[in-house]
Design an enzyme around this catalytic site. Structure first.
Site, PDB file in Angstrom:
ATOM      1  N   HIS A 131      31.893  40.926  24.698  1.00 14.18           N
ATOM      2  CA  HIS A 131      30.494  41.207  25.043  1.00 14.18           C
ATOM      3  C   HIS A 131      29.562  40.834  23.900  1.00 14.18           C
ATOM      4  O   HIS A 131      29.221  41.697  23.095  1.00 14.18           O
ATOM      5  CB  HIS A 131      30.309  42.719  25.263  1.00 14.18           C
ATOM      6  CG  HIS A 131      31.039  43.290  26.422  1.00 14.18           C
ATOM      7  ND1 HIS A 131      30.494  43.360  27.676  1.00 14.18           N
ATOM      8  CD2 HIS A 131      32.256  43.842  26.521  1.00 14.18           C
ATOM      9  CE1 HIS A 131      31.351  43.930  28.496  1.00 14.18           C
ATOM     10  NE2 HIS A 131      32.438  44.230  27.823  1.00 14.18           N
ATOM     11  N   CYS A 176      33.346  39.540  30.123  1.00 14.89           N
ATOM     12  CA  CYS A 176      34.352  40.561  30.400  1.00 14.89           C
ATOM     13  C   CYS A 176      34.587  40.692  31.914  1.00 14.89           C
ATOM     14  O   CYS A 176      35.187  39.809  32.507  1.00 14.89           O
ATOM     15  CB  CYS A 176      33.953  41.871  29.734  1.00 14.89           C
ATOM     16  SG  CYS A 176      35.347  42.961  29.483  1.00 14.89           S
ATOM     17  N   GLU A 183      26.516  40.505  24.160  1.00 13.16           N
ATOM     18  CA  GLU A 183      25.256  41.221  24.411  1.00 13.16           C
ATOM     19  C   GLU A 183      25.241  42.609  23.792  1.00 13.16           C
ATOM     20  O   GLU A 183      24.175  43.186  23.634  1.00 13.16           O
ATOM     21  CB  GLU A 183      24.974  41.292  25.922  1.00 13.16           C
ATOM     22  CG  GLU A 183      25.814  42.273  26.738  1.00 13.16           C
ATOM     23  CD  GLU A 183      27.234  41.801  27.041  1.00 13.16           C
ATOM     24  OE1 GLU A 183      27.637  40.728  26.538  1.00 13.16           O
ATOM     25  OE2 GLU A 183      27.943  42.510  27.772  1.00 13.16           O
TER      26      GLU A 183
HETATM   27  N1  GLN Z   1      38.469  46.185  32.491  1.00 13.61           N
HETATM   28  C1  GLN Z   1      37.269  45.859  33.193  1.00 13.61           C
HETATM   29  C2  GLN Z   1      37.551  45.191  34.530  1.00 13.61           C
HETATM   30  O1  GLN Z   1      38.638  44.959  34.898  1.00 13.61           O
HETATM   31  C3  GLN Z   1      36.361  44.960  32.384  1.00 13.61           C
HETATM   32  C4  GLN Z   1      35.817  45.706  31.196  1.00 13.61           C
HETATM   33  C5  GLN Z   1      34.483  45.218  30.717  1.00 13.61           C
HETATM   34  O2  GLN Z   1      33.762  44.504  31.407  1.00 13.61           O
HETATM   35  N2  GLN Z   1      34.127  45.661  29.538  1.00 13.61           N
HETATM   36  O3  GLN Z   1      36.629  44.904  35.229  1.00 13.61           O
END
Ligand code: GLN
Length: 197
Positions: A177, A82, A179
Site C-alpha cells: 500500500h 493489495c 497510499e
Molecule cells: N487479505 C486481503 C484480501 O484478501 C487484502 C488485504 C489488503 O488489501 N490489505 O483481500
C-alpha cells in the site's frame, strides 16, 4: 484535462480516502466510483486495498463487475493495491469459495501469502521504474504474485526475489500500500498512463 485527468477510486470497501488524497496531491481530479455512470465519467480507476472477497461481492451486487471488466477490455488504465491487485488478477490461489476477480493481469496471485494481520510488515523496496530512492512499502495481510504471463513486467521484488509489483500495459498492481506510507510514485506512473491514453 492533460494536466488534471479525472480518475476514480472504486469506493465499495477499503482505503478509498487514502488513494483520493494521493491522487489529488498529484494534481488529478479524483472521485469515488460506486456506480456504472460514475465509472463512465473517469479515464482511469484505482482499486483500493481492503478485503478482496467483499469488494468482489459488492461489485457484483452493485452491477459493477461487468462495467469494470469492459473498461479493462477497452484499455482503461487501472491500478490495484493489495486487495486491488487480487481483483485485477486473472488467477487466484487461496480465494474463498465462489470468489471472482475482474481479471486483466495475466498473473496468479496468492491471497494472504504472508499469514494473518499479525504478520503485516513494512520494508524498503528498490523500484527503479518508480523512484531512484527506495520506496517504503506497507504489507498488510498482503498477497504475492506467484506466477506471471509473458506480457507482464515485474516492477518490484522482495529481497528474496518474490514478486510484489507488476505492470501489464496500462494495468498496475502492487501487493503493498503506497497510499498509506506517503509514497506517490506508483500513482504517478498510473496517472502517466491515464494522460497518455
Ligand atoms: N487479505 C486481503 C484480501 O484478501 C487484502 C488485504 C489488503 O488489501 N490489505 O483481500
Amino acid at each position: 484535462m492533460a494536466g488534471s485527468p479525472r480518475v476514480g477510486v472504486l469506493a465499495l470497501q477499503g482505503d478509498v480516502r487514502e488513494h483520493l488524497r494521493v491522487l489529488t496531491s498529484l494534481g488529478a481530479d479524483a472521485v469515488p466510483v460506486r456506480r456504472p455512470e460514475e465509472l463512465a465519467s473517469v479515464s482511469g480507476l484505482v482499486i483500493p486495498g481492503g478485503e478482496s472477497s467483499v469488494i468482489d461481492k459488492l461489485a457484483r451486487s452493485f452491477g459493477m463487475q461487468a462495467p469494470v471488466r469492459a473498461a479493462i477490455a477497452e484499455g482503461m488504465p487501472m491500478y490495484g493495491t493489495c486487495a486491488g491487485l487480487i481483483l485485477l488478477a486473472d488467477r487466484l490461489t487461496d480465494a474463498i469459495a465462489g470468489q471472482e476477480t475482474f481479471g486483466g493481469l495475466d498473473v496468479t496471485v496468492q491471497r494472504n501469502a504472508f499469514g494473518t494481520q499479525a504478520d503485516s510488515f513494512e520494508v524498503d523496496l528498490d523500484v527503479p521504474t518508480v523512484s531512484p530512492t527506495p520506496v517504503h512499502a506497507a504489507f498488510i495481510r498482503a498477497p504475492l504474485v506467484i506466477d506471471t504471463g509473458e506480457g507482464v513486467e515485474v516492477l518490484a521484488r522482495l529481497a528474496d526475489g518474490r514478486i510484489v509489483a507488476v505492470r501489464q500495459g496500462t494495468l498496475f498492481g502492487t501487493a503493498f500500500h503506497p497510499e498509506v506510507t506517503g509514497e506517490s510514485g506508483f500513482h504517478a506512473l498510473f496517472l502517466d498512463a491515464v494522460r497518455a491514453g
